[in-house]
Scaffold this motif. Structure first.
Motif, mmCIF file in Angstrom:
data_model
loop_
_atom_site.group_PDB
_atom_site.id
_atom_site.type_symbol
_atom_site.label_atom_id
_atom_site.label_comp_id
_atom_site.label_asym_id
_atom_site.label_seq_id
_atom_site.Cartn_x
_atom_site.Cartn_y
_atom_site.Cartn_z
ATOM 1 N N ASP A 15 0.796 -1.229 0.000
ATOM 2 C CA ASP A 15 0.000 0.000 0.000
ATOM 3 C C ASP A 15 0.827 1.277 0.000
ATOM 4 O O ASP A 15 0.475 2.266 0.644
ATOM 5 C CB ASP A 15 -1.005 -0.027 1.153
ATOM 6 N N ARG A 81 3.378 -3.192 -3.592
ATOM 7 C CA ARG A 81 1.980 -3.101 -4.024
ATOM 8 C C ARG A 81 1.528 -1.671 -3.745
ATOM 9 O O ARG A 81 1.630 -1.193 -2.618
ATOM 10 C CB ARG A 81 1.098 -4.090 -3.266
ATOM 11 N N LYS A 83 -1.013 1.513 -3.357
ATOM 12 C CA LYS A 83 -2.369 1.731 -2.855
ATOM 13 C C LYS A 83 -3.298 2.107 -4.001
ATOM 14 O O LYS A 83 -4.436 1.653 -4.073
ATOM 15 C CB LYS A 83 -2.362 2.823 -1.781
ATOM 16 N N GLU A 125 -4.351 -16.225 -10.489
ATOM 17 C CA GLU A 125 -4.556 -16.546 -9.071
ATOM 18 C C GLU A 125 -3.454 -15.936 -8.196
ATOM 19 O O GLU A 125 -3.727 -15.398 -7.121
ATOM 20 C CB GLU A 125 -4.604 -18.068 -8.858
ATOM 21 N N GLU A 128 -3.910 -12.053 -8.170
ATOM 22 C CA GLU A 128 -5.022 -11.665 -7.305
ATOM 23 C C GLU A 128 -4.658 -11.857 -5.839
ATOM 24 O O GLU A 128 -5.004 -11.029 -4.990
ATOM 25 C CB GLU A 128 -6.284 -12.461 -7.648
ATOM 26 N N ALA A 129 -3.933 -12.910 -5.530
ATOM 27 C CA ALA A 129 -3.514 -13.147 -4.143
ATOM 28 C C ALA A 129 -2.545 -12.053 -3.677
ATOM 29 O O ALA A 129 -2.619 -11.612 -2.528
ATOM 30 C CB ALA A 129 -2.873 -14.524 -4.012
ATOM 31 N N ARG A 131 -2.548 -8.995 -4.809
ATOM 32 C CA ARG A 131 -3.371 -7.778 -4.671
ATOM 33 C C ARG A 131 -4.225 -7.793 -3.405
ATOM 34 O O ARG A 131 -4.555 -6.737 -2.885
ATOM 35 C CB ARG A 131 -4.253 -7.603 -5.899
ATOM 36 N N SER A 132 -4.584 -8.972 -2.923
ATOM 37 C CA SER A 132 -5.469 -9.037 -1.757
ATOM 38 C C SER A 132 -4.751 -9.416 -0.458
ATOM 39 O O SER A 132 -5.379 -9.440 0.598
ATOM 40 C CB SER A 132 -6.612 -10.013 -2.025
ATOM 41 N N ALA A 133 -3.460 -9.693 -0.520
ATOM 42 C CA ALA A 133 -2.719 -10.086 0.686
ATOM 43 C C ALA A 133 -2.787 -8.984 1.741
ATOM 44 O O ALA A 133 -2.688 -7.798 1.419
ATOM 45 C CB ALA A 133 -1.271 -10.397 0.338
ATOM 46 N N SER A 134 -2.938 -9.400 2.978
ATOM 47 C CA SER A 134 -3.042 -8.414 4.057
ATOM 48 C C SER A 134 -1.719 -8.164 4.768
ATOM 49 O O SER A 134 -1.608 -7.204 5.530
ATOM 50 C CB SER A 134 -4.105 -8.849 5.067
#
Length: 149
Positions: A15, A81, A83, A125, A128-129, A131-134
């Motif tokens: 971010d 990544r 934001k 996959e 996307e993982a 992009r969505s990793a926390s």
């Protein structure tokens, strides 16, 4: 050389904000310089010279800026990544939100890692993982796995 040999959880930034490609290259140059103990200006110059040859934006929101930097003792990898996606003059004109920096001490030594990274990032996959990793550790585990996607 494999991604797992040059990545660590500390190699992941999530971010990050940047208003432009030039600003992002400056920021990642500074991050790398701090980690490597060399001048950010040397890294930034190498990256901007490489970008003059053609954008390292490979499409689908991904860029892989890379360059040889003689002062780098061993390969250095950083994944960021963003934001908000930015224009990176990518081959598909799509804005970029995943940036993988690779610095090597000599030209050509990055080719195996670039090929492996490009194969891995062709997987919707995996992308996307990322992009969505926390957490940075989540991104690290996705990329450090040397198995095919």
């Amino acid at each position: 050389m494999k991604i797992s040999e040059i990545i660590s959880p500390e190699s992941v930034r999530l971010d990050l904000t940047s208003p432009s490609k030039t600003s992002l290259l400056q920021t990642i140059s500074e991050i790398a310089a701090t980690a490597l103990g060399i001048a950010a200006s040397e890294i930034f110059l190498a990256l901007t010279n490489r970008e003059k040859l053609g954008s390292t934006g490979i499409g689908q929101g991904i860029a892989i800026p890379h360059a040889p930097v003689p002062a780098v003792g061993s390969p250095f990898f950083l994944i960021v990544r963003l934001k908000q996606p930015i224009d990176f003059e990518a081959v598909d004109d799509a804005p970029v939100d995943i940036v993988c920096l690779l610095l090597t001490p000599v030209p050509g030594s990055q080719l195996n890692v670039l090929a492996h990274l490009a194969r891995k990032l062709r997987s919707p996959e995996i992308v996307e993982a990322v992009r969505s990793a926390s957490t940075p550790e989540g991104v690290y585990s996705l990329l450090a796995d040397d198995g095919e996607p």
